[in-house]
Design an enzyme around this catalytic site. Structure first.
Site, PDB file in Angstrom:
ATOM      1  N   ASP A   1      33.398 -26.489  -3.516  1.00 22.59           N
ATOM      2  CA  ASP A   1      32.390 -26.302  -4.548  1.00 22.59           C
ATOM      3  C   ASP A   1      32.851 -25.147  -5.431  1.00 22.59           C
ATOM      4  O   ASP A   1      33.149 -24.063  -4.914  1.00 22.59           O
ATOM      5  CB  ASP A   1      31.067 -25.928  -3.869  1.00 22.59           C
ATOM      6  CG  ASP A   1      29.891 -26.660  -4.449  1.00 22.59           C
ATOM      7  OD1 ASP A   1      29.708 -26.563  -5.672  1.00 22.59           O
ATOM      8  OD2 ASP A   1      29.159 -27.320  -3.688  1.00 22.59           O
TER       9      ASP A   1
ATOM     10  N   ASP B   1      29.738 -26.914  -9.929  1.00 21.19           N
ATOM     11  CA  ASP B   1      28.321 -26.585  -9.885  1.00 21.19           C
ATOM     12  C   ASP B   1      27.843 -26.205 -11.283  1.00 21.19           C
ATOM     13  O   ASP B   1      28.455 -25.353 -11.940  1.00 21.19           O
ATOM     14  CB  ASP B   1      28.120 -25.390  -8.935  1.00 21.19           C
ATOM     15  CG  ASP B   1      26.662 -25.049  -8.737  1.00 21.19           C
ATOM     16  OD1 ASP B   1      25.995 -25.791  -8.009  1.00 21.19           O
ATOM     17  OD2 ASP B   1      26.199 -24.062  -9.328  1.00 21.19           O
TER      18      ASP B   1
ATOM     19  N   GLU C   1      28.222 -32.489 -11.450  1.00 15.94           N
ATOM     20  CA  GLU C   1      26.924 -32.951 -10.964  1.00 15.94           C
ATOM     21  C   GLU C   1      26.058 -33.490 -12.086  1.00 15.94           C
ATOM     22  O   GLU C   1      24.989 -34.029 -11.844  1.00 15.94           O
ATOM     23  CB  GLU C   1      26.188 -31.829 -10.225  1.00 15.94           C
ATOM     24  CG  GLU C   1      25.863 -30.648 -11.085  1.00 15.94           C
ATOM     25  CD  GLU C   1      24.974 -29.630 -10.389  1.00 15.94           C
ATOM     26  OE1 GLU C   1      24.261 -29.982  -9.446  1.00 15.94           O
ATOM     27  OE2 GLU C   1      24.982 -28.471 -10.819  1.00 15.94           O
TER      28      GLU C   1
ATOM     29  N   HIS D   1      22.417 -31.841  -0.963  1.00 19.53           N
ATOM     30  CA  HIS D   1      21.720 -30.667  -0.435  1.00 19.53           C
ATOM     31  C   HIS D   1      20.547 -30.236  -1.316  1.00 19.53           C
ATOM     32  O   HIS D   1      19.785 -29.364  -0.917  1.00 19.53           O
ATOM     33  CB  HIS D   1      22.730 -29.517  -0.306  1.00 19.53           C
ATOM     34  CG  HIS D   1      23.250 -29.108  -1.641  1.00 19.53           C
ATOM     35  ND1 HIS D   1      24.074 -29.926  -2.396  1.00 19.53           N
ATOM     36  CD2 HIS D   1      23.016 -28.013  -2.394  1.00 19.53           C
ATOM     37  CE1 HIS D   1      24.328 -29.338  -3.544  1.00 19.53           C
ATOM     38  NE2 HIS D   1      23.708 -28.174  -3.567  1.00 19.53           N
ATOM     39  N   ASP D   2      20.418 -30.783  -2.514  1.00 16.65           N
ATOM     40  CA  ASP D   2      19.259 -30.472  -3.363  1.00 16.65           C
ATOM     41  C   ASP D   2      18.184 -31.554  -3.220  1.00 16.65           C
ATOM     42  O   ASP D   2      17.016 -31.251  -3.000  1.00 16.65           O
ATOM     43  CB  ASP D   2      19.669 -30.387  -4.842  1.00 16.65           C
ATOM     44  CG  ASP D   2      20.564 -29.196  -5.129  1.00 16.65           C
ATOM     45  OD1 ASP D   2      20.399 -28.154  -4.456  1.00 16.65           O
ATOM     46  OD2 ASP D   2      21.431 -29.298  -6.009  1.00 16.65           O
TER      47      ASP D   2
HETATM   48  C1  NOJ Z   1      23.266 -26.662  -8.269  1.00 19.88           C
HETATM   49  C2  NOJ Z   1      23.365 -26.647  -6.781  1.00 19.88           C
HETATM   50  O1  NOJ Z   1      23.465 -27.976  -6.322  1.00 19.88           O
HETATM   51  C3  NOJ Z   1      22.141 -25.948  -6.247  1.00 19.88           C
HETATM   52  O2  NOJ Z   1      22.045 -26.046  -4.852  1.00 19.88           O
HETATM   53  C4  NOJ Z   1      22.207 -24.519  -6.686  1.00 19.88           C
HETATM   54  O3  NOJ Z   1      21.016 -23.870  -6.280  1.00 19.88           O
HETATM   55  C5  NOJ Z   1      22.341 -24.404  -8.199  1.00 19.88           C
HETATM   56  N1  NOJ Z   1      23.305 -25.303  -8.736  1.00 19.88           N
HETATM   57  C6  NOJ Z   1      22.764 -23.003  -8.580  1.00 19.88           C
HETATM   58  O4  NOJ Z   1      24.061 -22.755  -8.135  1.00 19.88           O
END
Ligand code: NOJ
Length: 566
Positions: A96, A197, A276, A334-335
């Site tokens: 990442d 990211d 993403e 993970h989000d």
């Molecule tokens: C996207 C990531 O997927 C998320 O988990 C993170 O909190 C934010 N970017 C900030 O880095």
């Protein structure tokens, strides 16, 4: 084809995947032990969520050293060992790369905030306040205002995410140099690429123009909570975009991505970048920027329907075609958490299989989120002190203080908003702590107690009817059937509410996929106008002994059929 087009990726969330030293936190020795599991599952490549030293305000996405390994995960040698072990099994590893911001504990920021004339001052975005308040009305998407006042130097710094994640100033060439060098560090060690990211927020509008929407983050989150119908959700998304408009997608990103691409190209072996963002803006032309971007609209549409998949593919493939882009599909991360959590529990086992079949047979590179292969679901956090994702505690506090909700209401909203719910430890066995860590250890997030109801690797491993073995079978099939990897996608039955049917066709093979999304039997009947060889069908995979006559395929409720036309 490139390796990243044929590979099936698996996302490891390091803190929750495998605990090798028994301290309740995942680590590299644990990951190394599980590489054989991943290989046997049929995984070709791993995406590691951040493994760098971090004070963990954003569970690793707040990095305090870009060329190190978080001590709780191991050492740089452990990392190299992991990488070598993965490579020796023919598996690729991507990391990442968090470019937008660092941790506020990063030495660069500590220097930057120390005084206004420090050489690193301009590495971050510092501004004077206006009329006794912040420089403008911008919000952070995580914790309220986007500006944090610093007493020491009487200026504000900008943060799009948590205040512990100050944004870097990417208009400063020294920042670019330092971050590109960090990327080179890992490329030199042998990593195969990066998941990027939050690149969309790297630049902000330089004149800092106000949005004037009248919304702040608390009222926006409240609107989100109240938006339940599809139309309300659409309105909410429009409002969200208006509230952050000047803080993302600014000019300069294409050039930056091209420069990053050339950094990767300094190294042999098709190193790759996946973004993403849910659009194709940064694929560049001819892959001179990113290689792929995740198909978030597909993930957001879960539970999928035949119509939503057809619409998604139509839009997505049309967007990608002009830039010769390669699709990249995922259902969880993970989000967003585990996609199976979005199903009604009685239909969940069947829908999990249907969705997995979609993910693994659509055109494009699939990414599987760790735990989805055994059907992990979400844990409702019932104790404010158990939140590890600050988003949960922030929502709870704002709901109580600003919106005057009761404790129960605020907790319910926070438990729904927090990303902790989908980041709980991997469930390896039906033993205490789900086999993630020893009984004597406390896992960093509570383990979901449903490991005792068959949602664990050890129980599913020998069971031919388990979701885990369903994954293994389909992943094996994918490797054996080139059309499932490289074939063009053609949707059939454009109006069916219940059946999703499509062809995957390459130069030598045509594969038919038919999925019954309903709880009653359905018939897929040959159309006289369809491909003439329809009735010469060789079954490649059939979930429940589907009968395939000359003129029709009979599908049981939620059935899956994959066949080759001959
Ligand atoms: C996207 C990531 O997927 C998320 O988990 C993170 O909190 C934010 N970017 C900030 O880095």
């Amino acid at each position: 084809m490139k390796w990243w087009q044929t590979a099936v990726f698996y996302q490891i969330y390091p803190r929750s995947f495998a605990d090798g030293n028994g301290d309740g936190i995942g680590d590299f020795p644990g990951m190394i032990q599980k590489l054989d599991y991943l290989q046997a599952l049929g995984i070709d490549a791993v995406w590691l969520s951040p493994h760098f030293p971090s004070p963990m305000f954003d569970c690793g996405y707040d990095i305090s050293d870009y060329t190190g390994v978080a001590p709780e995960y191991g050492t740089l040698d452990d990392f190299q060992h992991f990488l070598d072990e993965a490579h020796s099994r023919g598996m690729y590893v991507i990391l990442d790369l968090v470019l937008n911001h660092t941790s506020d504990q990063h030495p660069w920021f500590i220097e930057s905030r120390s005084n206004r004339t420090n050489p690193k001052r301009d590495w971050y975005i510092w501004k004077d306040g206006k009329n006794g308040g912040p420089p403008n009305d911008w919000c952070s998407c995580f914790d309220g205002a986007a500006w944090e006042y610093d007493e020491e130097t009487s200026q504000y710094y900008y943060h799009y995410f948590f205040k512990q994640q100050p944004d870097l100033n990417w208009r400063n060439p020294a920042v670019k140099q330092a971050m590109f060098d960090a990327a080179r560090f890992w490329l030199r060690m042998g990593v195969d690429g990066f998941r990027l990211d939050a690149i969309g927020t790297i630049f902000e509008r330089p004149d800092l123009r106000n949005h004037n929407t009248g919304f702040n983050l608390a009222s926006l989150r409240d609107l989100e909570r109240r938006s339940t119908t599809p139309e309300e959700r659409r309105q909410f998304v429009r409002q969200w975009i208006r509230t952050f408009h000047h803080q993302f997608g600014q000019p300069g990103l294409h050039e930056l991505m091209k420069e990053l691409r050339s950094v990767l190209n300094e190294f042999p072996g098709d190193r790759m970048l996946v973004g993403e963002d849910a659009d194709v803006a940064y694929l560049g032309n001819g892959h001179d920027e990113l290689n792929m971007v995740f198909n978030f609209p597909l993930m957001d549409a879960v539970p999928l329907t035949p119509a939503s998949v057809r619409k998604n593919q139509k839009n997505r493939l049309a967007l990608l075609a002009p830039v010769n882009g390669w699709p990249c599909n995922t259902l969880g991360n993970h989000d967003a958490g585990h996609f199976i959590a979005r199903f009604n529990p009685t239909e969940a086992p069947a829908l999990a299989r249907l969705h997995t079949a979609v993910l693994l047979t659509l055109r494009g590179t699939p990414f599987i989120y760790n735990g989805d292969e055994i059907g992990m679901t979400h844990l409702t956090i019932s104790n404010v002190s158990d939140f590890r994702d600050l988003l949960g505690s922030w929502v709870y506090n704002e709901d109580i203080q600003q919106l005057h909700m009761t404790h129960d209401q605020a907790l319910a909203h926070a438990a729904e908003t927090t990303r902790d719910k989908g980041r709980t430890p991997m469930q390896w066995a039906n033993t205490s702590n789900g086999g993630f860590c020893p009984p004597s250890a406390s896992p960093w997030l509570p383990v979901n107690p449903n490991y005792a109801q068959g949602i664990n690797v050890a129980d599913q491993d020998p069971d031919p009817s388990s979701l885990l073995n369903f994954h293994r079978r389909l992943l094996t099939l994918r490797r054996q059937v080139p059309a499932l990897i490289e074939g063009e996608f053609t949707a059939l039955l454009p109006r069916s509410r219940y059946l999703l049917a499509y062809l995957r066709k390459n130069a030598s093979q045509t594969v038919l996929v038919v999925l019954n999304f309903s709880d009653v039997p359905r018939i897929f009947a040959w159309k006289s106008t369809g491909p003439s060889k329809y009735n010469n069908l060789h079954t490649l995979y059939s979930a429940s002994g589907i009968s395939n006559s000359k003129s029709a395929i009979r599908l049981a409720p939620f059935d899956i059929f994959i066949g080759e036309l001959q």
